[in-house]
Design an enzyme around this catalytic site. Structure first.
Site, PDB file in Angstrom:
ATOM      1  N   GLY A  13      -7.630  -1.947   0.852  1.00 50.81           N
ATOM      2  CA  GLY A  13      -8.025  -2.513  -0.295  1.00 50.81           C
ATOM      3  C   GLY A  13      -8.457  -3.948  -0.305  1.00 50.81           C
ATOM      4  CB  THR A 139      -1.144  -6.332  -0.561  1.00 53.06           C
ATOM      5  OG1 THR A 139      -1.002  -5.363  -1.409  1.00 53.06           O
ATOM      6  CG2 THR A 139       0.026  -7.263  -0.430  1.00 53.06           C
ATOM      7  CB  ILE A 140      -3.909  -6.956  -5.462  1.00 51.49           C
ATOM      8  CG1 ILE A 140      -4.070  -5.327  -5.450  1.00 51.49           C
ATOM      9  CG2 ILE A 140      -5.216  -7.591  -4.878  1.00 51.49           C
ATOM     10  CD1 ILE A 140      -4.627  -4.962  -6.622  1.00 51.49           C
ATOM     11  CG  ASP A 141      -0.287  -2.841  -4.662  1.00 50.35           C
ATOM     12  OD1 ASP A 141      -0.880  -2.979  -5.754  1.00 50.35           O
ATOM     13  OD2 ASP A 141      -0.580  -2.108  -3.985  1.00 50.35           O
ATOM     14  CG  MET A 187      -4.657  -1.218  -8.989  1.00 52.09           C
ATOM     15  SD  MET A 187      -5.920  -1.902  -7.705  1.00 52.09           S
ATOM     16  CE  MET A 187      -7.233  -0.835  -7.759  1.00 52.09           C
ATOM     17  NE  ARG A 189       0.052   4.315  -3.565  1.00 49.74           N
ATOM     18  CZ  ARG A 189      -0.812   5.371  -3.699  1.00 49.74           C
ATOM     19  NH1 ARG A 189      -0.339   6.441  -4.454  1.00 49.74           N
ATOM     20  NH2 ARG A 189      -2.058   5.132  -3.960  1.00 49.74           N
ATOM     21  CG  LEU A 296     -13.066  -4.149 -13.238  1.00 46.83           C
ATOM     22  CD1 LEU A 296     -13.385  -4.126 -14.791  1.00 46.83           C
ATOM     23  CD2 LEU A 296     -14.535  -4.599 -12.670  1.00 46.83           C
ATOM     24  CD  GLN A 297      -5.624  -3.540 -11.748  1.00 45.54           C
ATOM     25  OE1 GLN A 297      -4.732  -3.729 -12.018  1.00 45.54           O
ATOM     26  NE2 GLN A 297      -6.068  -2.359 -11.534  1.00 45.54           N
ATOM     27  NE  ARG A 298     -10.146  -3.269  -4.167  1.00 45.31           N
ATOM     28  CZ  ARG A 298     -10.063  -1.974  -3.782  1.00 45.31           C
ATOM     29  NH1 ARG A 298      -8.893  -1.377  -3.966  1.00 45.31           N
ATOM     30  NH2 ARG A 298     -10.819  -1.098  -3.173  1.00 45.31           N
TER      31      ARG A 298
END
Length: 418
Positions: A13, A139-141, A187, A189, A296-298
Site C-alpha cells: 500500500g 508504511t502508514i501502520d 487502518m 491490522r 483516504l488515510q494514506r
C-alpha cells in the site's frame, strides 16, 4: 561516475509521501551520475522486465513528484516466499538485474519487502553477482521494527487526528437531536498506531475521541457498550475510534470480511465501524453514524505532515548513499535523539533485524483502562504530525499533482511465464 544501474521499486500500500522518497532517490542518484530505473508495479515489474527509465523525466517533474500522492511507478501486493519455494522467481530477478546491469536494488516497502530485499541479496551472493540491496522504509501502520517511526505514518496520523477532531465538532453540534455515537475506523491490522494517533485530537476524558479500540487489547463488547452509554450520559455524545484489526479474546477478528487471505498471508478485513455501529444501535438504541476513511488515510497529501515529508526524503537520500557505499542488506532508519525539542537522525540497520518483525504499540502507550493513549504516547506521537507541507494549488482550486511519462526500457530477455 559509478558503474552500473540502480533499480527502485515500490511495494504494498502506498502513502502520501512515498513519492517524496522516490524523488529523493532519483535526485540523489542523478547528482552521483547514476542511472535510475524503476520497476513498473513493484516487484512484478522486475519479474516481467517492465522497467521504467526515469532519466526521461525532467528535473522539474521529479521535484513535483515530491508533493504528489500515490505510487508514481505502480506498486503491488506480491510476497515472494523462501529462496527454495520461489527459487525460479528469485533467479528470474537476478537474470533481469544482470541484463540491465543493475548493481543496486532499492525496495521501498514494509516488513515483507525488507525480507525480500534480504533474500535477493543472499541469492546474488550465492551467484557471486555484485549487487547491493537496500530496504527503504514505508508504511502508514508504523509497524516496522528498529526505526523510531516510519515514513508515511506521520501524514496518515495527521489526517486521522484532524479528521476525528473535525468530525467530533460536527457530532457535538447535532447531538441533542441527532447522532449520539460516531464510529471512525482506522487502518491497523495488528498494530494500533493509527488508532492511537486519533488520541491527539483531544485532551481529557470529555474530549473526542472518547474511546479508542486497539488491536493490542482484546475487544470486550459488554464493557464497550457500558463505556459508550456512560460517555453519552456524561458528555451528550460519544466518538469512538476503532482499529480495523481489533479482535475478541479468542483471537477472532471482529471485522473478518470472509475474503480469505492475500499473498502476504493477511486476512481480508473490512467493516469494523459499520459492525460496531450496528451493534451499538441495537443494544443501546442510539442514533449512530460511522465512517471508513480507508484509502483516504494514506492518500491525503494535501494535509501531509512536514516532519513526515522530511523523513521520507531523508530515507530516500540515505538509501542511495548507503547503496553506493556498498552497505549491503541494510535499511535507513529514523533514530530519535530528543523528545523536546524533537530531534532525529538517519542510521543504517541490518535488514535481518527489520524483516518480518512487527512493532506494536508499547503497553505504556495505552491507557490502563485500554481505551485511550497515555501522556507517554502523546509525547511520542505529537512531533510526528507537526508542520504543514501543502502541495501547490491551481486556479481550479485543486492540487497540482504530476503524472510521469513512465517510458519503458527495451526488454533484453524473453517473456516471464511465472
Amino acid at each position: 561516475m559509478a558503474s552500473g544501474t540502480l533499480l527502485y521499486a515500490q511495494s504494498g500500500g502506498v502513502t502520501a509521501v512515498i513519492n517524496a522518497t522516490a524523488a529523493a532517490v532519483i535526485q540523489t542518484a542523478r547528482a552521483k551520475k547514476v542511472k535510475v530505473l524503476a520497476a513498473r508495479n513493484g516487484i512484478l515489474g522486475a519479474l516481467r522486465e517492465e522497467l521504467i527509465d526515469t532519466s526521461k523525466e525532467s528535473p522539474a517533474t521529479i521535484q513535483a513528484l515530491a508533493h504528489t500522492p500515490g505510487g508514481a511507478f505502480g506498486s503491488c501486493r506480491v510476497k515472494l516466499k523462501s529462496l527454495d519455494e520461489d527459487r525460479a522467481k528469485y533467479e528470474r530477478l537476478l537474470e533481469v538485474f544482470k541484463a540491465h546491469d543493475v548493481r543496486w536494488f532499492l525496495y521501498n516497502g514494509g516488513n515483507d519487502s525488507a525480507d525480500t530485499a534480504l533474500k535477493v541479496s543472499k541469492l546474488a551472493a550465492e551467484f557471486d553477482y555484485p549487487l547491493t540491496c537496500i530496504g527503504v522504509p514505508k508504511t502508514i501502520d508504523n509497524d516496522l521494527a528498529v526505526t523510531d517511526c516510519c515514513p508515511g505514518f506521520g501524514s496518515a496520523a495527521k489526517y486521522t487526528a484532524v479528521s476525528v477532531r473535525e468530525a467530533a465538532l460536527d457530532v457535538a453540534a447535532m447531538a441533542d437531536t441527532s447522532t449520539k455515537v460516531f464510529v471512525y475506523e482506522a487502518m491497523g491490522r495488528h498494530a494500533g498506531w493509527l488508532a492511537a494517533s486519533a488520541g491527539l485530537a483531544g485532551n481529557g476524558a470529555d474530549e473526542a475521541p472518547h474511546l479508542i479500540l486497539f488491536p493490542e487489547r482484546p475487544y470486550d463488547e459488554a464493557d464497550f457498550f457500558k463505556r459508550v452509554k456512560a460517555t453519552v450520559e456524561r458528555v451528550g455524545y460519544c466518538v469512538v475510534v476503532a482499529s480495523e484489526g481489533i479482535r475478541t479474546a479468542d483471537g477472532r477478528f471482529v471485522a473478518d470480511a470472509g475474503g480469505g487471505k492475500d499473498s502476504f498471508g493477511h486476512t481480508q478485513l473490512g467493516g469494523v465501524a459499520s459492525h460496531l455501529a450496528g451493534r451499538v444501535k441495537d443494544a443501546l438504541g442510539y442514533k449512530v453514524h460511522w465512517t471508513l476513511p480507508d484509502y483516504l488515510q494514506r492518500s491525503a497529501r494535501h494535509i501531509a505532515s512536514k516532519t513526515d515529508l522530511e523523513q521520507a526524503q531523508a530515507v530516500g537520500k540515505a538509501a542511495v548513499e548507503f547503496a553506493l557505499k556498498g552497505m549491503n542488506s541494510v535499511m535507513p532508519v529514523i533514530v530519535r535523539t530528543s523528545d523536546a525539542p524533537y530531534r532525529w537522525k538517519i542510521e543504517a540497520a541490518p535488514l535481518s533485524k527489520v524483516a518480518n518483525h512487527e512493532k506494536t504499540m508499547p503497553a505504556g502507550f495505552i491507557r490502563r483502562d485500554g481505551y485511550g493513549i497515555t501522556d507517554k504516547a502523546r509525547l511520542h506521537l505529537e512531533p510526528l504530525i507537526r508542520g504543514e507541507a501543502p502541495p501547490p494549488y491551481g486556479r481550479d482550486g485543486l492540487p497540482k499533482y504530476v503524472a510521469l511519462k513512465n517510458v519503458g526500457v527495451r526488454r533484453k530477455l524473453g517473456n516471464w511465464a511465472g
